[in-house]
Design a protein around this motif. Sequence first.
Motif, PDB file in Angstrom:
ATOM      1  N   UNK A  44       0.749  -1.426   0.152  1.00 15.33           N
ATOM      2  CA  UNK A  44       0.322   0.543  -0.316  1.00 15.33           C
ATOM      3  C   UNK A  44       0.868   1.492   0.145  1.00 15.33           C
ATOM      4  N   UNK A  56       0.847   3.748  -3.255  1.00 16.25           N
ATOM      5  CA  UNK A  56      -0.442   4.954  -2.586  1.00 16.25           C
ATOM      6  C   UNK A  56      -1.471   3.865  -3.172  1.00 16.25           C
ATOM      7  N   UNK A  57      -2.413   2.848  -3.243  1.00 13.03           N
ATOM      8  CA  UNK A  57      -4.093   3.205  -3.439  1.00 13.03           C
ATOM      9  C   UNK A  57      -4.249   1.897  -1.800  1.00 13.03           C
ATOM     10  N   UNK A  58      -5.715   1.707  -2.459  1.00 10.83           N
ATOM     11  CA  UNK A  58      -6.261   0.766  -1.662  1.00 10.83           C
ATOM     12  C   UNK A  58      -6.982  -0.074  -2.443  1.00 10.83           C
ATOM     13  N   UNK A  59      -7.077   0.266  -4.188  1.00 18.75           N
ATOM     14  CA  UNK A  59      -8.010  -0.068  -4.719  1.00 18.75           C
ATOM     15  C   UNK A  59      -7.592  -2.273  -4.972  1.00 18.75           C
ATOM     16  N   UNK A  97      -1.593   3.241   7.410  1.00 22.12           N
ATOM     17  CA  UNK A  97      -1.898   3.291   6.627  1.00 22.12           C
ATOM     18  C   UNK A  97      -3.580   1.970   6.464  1.00 22.12           C
ATOM     19  N   UNK A  98      -4.656   2.740   6.213  1.00 19.34           N
ATOM     20  CA  UNK A  98      -5.316   1.113   5.847  1.00 19.34           C
ATOM     21  C   UNK A  98      -6.168   1.478   4.541  1.00 19.34           C
TER      22      UNK A  98
END
Lengths: 331, 229
Positions: free
Chosen positions: A266, A270-273, A330-331
């Motif tokens: 992540x 830099x994404x949670x997709x 960061x989740x």
Amino acid sequence: MLLVAVVISTLANVSLGSVNIPFKETVKVFLSQSVQNETWEYIIWNYRIPKTITALLVGGGLALSGLLMQTLFQNPLAGPFVLGVSSGASLGVALLIMGSSLISGLFMFDLANDYSLAIMASVGSFLVLMIVMLIAARVKDTMALLIIGLMFGSITAAVVSILSYFTKAENLQQYIYWSFGSLGNLDGKQIALLMLFILFGLVLSIIAIKPLNAFLLGENYAQSMGVNIKKSRYLIIIATGLLAGSITAFAGPIAFIGLAVPHLTRQVFKTSDHKILIPAVLLVGAILMVLCDTVAQLPTSVNVLPINAITSIIGAPVVIWLLVKKRKMIF
Amino acid sequence: MQSGELAAIIGVNGIGKSTLIRTLANMQASLKGQILINSKPLTAYKTAILAKEISVVLTNALVSKNLSVQEVVTLGRQPYSNWIGSLKKEDKQKVNKALDMLDLQKLAKTPCYELSDGQLQRVMIARALAQDTSIILLDEPTSHLDLYHKVQILKLLKSIAHDIQKTILFTSHEIELALQLCDKMLLLNNNENPFGKPDELVAHQAFENLFPKDTIVFDTSTGAYRIKK
């Protein structure tokens, strides 16, 4: 770029080991060119490549199961270890290796073959996941959930110690070796089976991409966007059980990959997709595992360290570093 | 309620405003009575179909604040996308329109953990808009906001209801703002629970009995509560 990293780390992993094989020669073997020393070719094809493939599968699979759990439980600390899934698998294996010999020593060798080992570990991890899930539905508090996972670990340890007290020394040794974690003991058939399990888990995860993304907003939002919560939950649990269970069965309980890799990924992407994260954690997990394995076999030495120790030594500082640097996960 | 109406649910803490919203959104079973949407019972809708009729904005914090504004709003298109969630041209247009309406284009790439409460609330409303439902339910959309942003959000809801004919129902403690902005109000008082236009409710002295009388009284002439001295 990640794929290149996979190839390089794989080659490095294959070329390094107790027998020193030059990097150039390793590449030649891969390209099926003739090499100076036929023993090298034999070692590479029969020992190192199966081991490296196992490492790739184990790393990718564990990382994916960690990602699924973190999203499902909406908790950045979730992972196969923390939630007691590995404990469940360990318990299954312990019962099989040590318990079955208590009941009837005769059946031991028939029962404790690799397939029943895999099945027991999968069933064990699946059961624990179900129980955790049931409790999670009642206790919304994520902290409580982690403590429950920890308690499962204690229960497992207790049962294992009771079993080991009564079991034969050789069975105990078999269990302890299993619990160190190992990537090198699998033959072609077992690797194929592991691959099948992981592939199945991966397919289920891909089917679950949409609900997984919806879960990022919380279950209520997910439902309001048309996600069938119950069905999706089971889908994700089965995928996690297959991945974590089969890996733990074949390679032992391997720590930290499942927890640390999703966080690392992540940060990097830099994404949670999940459409991006699922392939990304597979690759990052595979790379990290192969690197850990490379360290574990202590290049040019005949000694091999337990892989579990290495993943912990590398994984724990990574998690601490992330926490300190970002102050929160960061989740 | 008719389409194009903005209505508020008002009542003391614990009277069941959120319960009502959650029941209307089919997130919990109804205690009593029947809910009809387009004269069809709520329970007859499948989850996937209902997602095209009702969108929600809840009080729960986002589980993952690592998502960007655009990603959150895009999730609103889930009921319309295929099994893996890929977007069609129409989906992208709807997302863009929602971002425009709530003035979020400049923040589109910002991760949600960098947003203020007011901005985050706008993002959640934009997500509900992108879901393109006829009904939007909001649970306390103005809590945690200062007066300026409270009014900003409520005026936005009003323009959404009136301009693009959405039915919007929200719970609130902002009685005085709701009186000025809403088309209708539902007062939960555990008794008659009057529902109607704000001026009618004032005329029928519906606000007098909303709260226990030991601390505040309702002043009909100004349409506001006063502290009892």
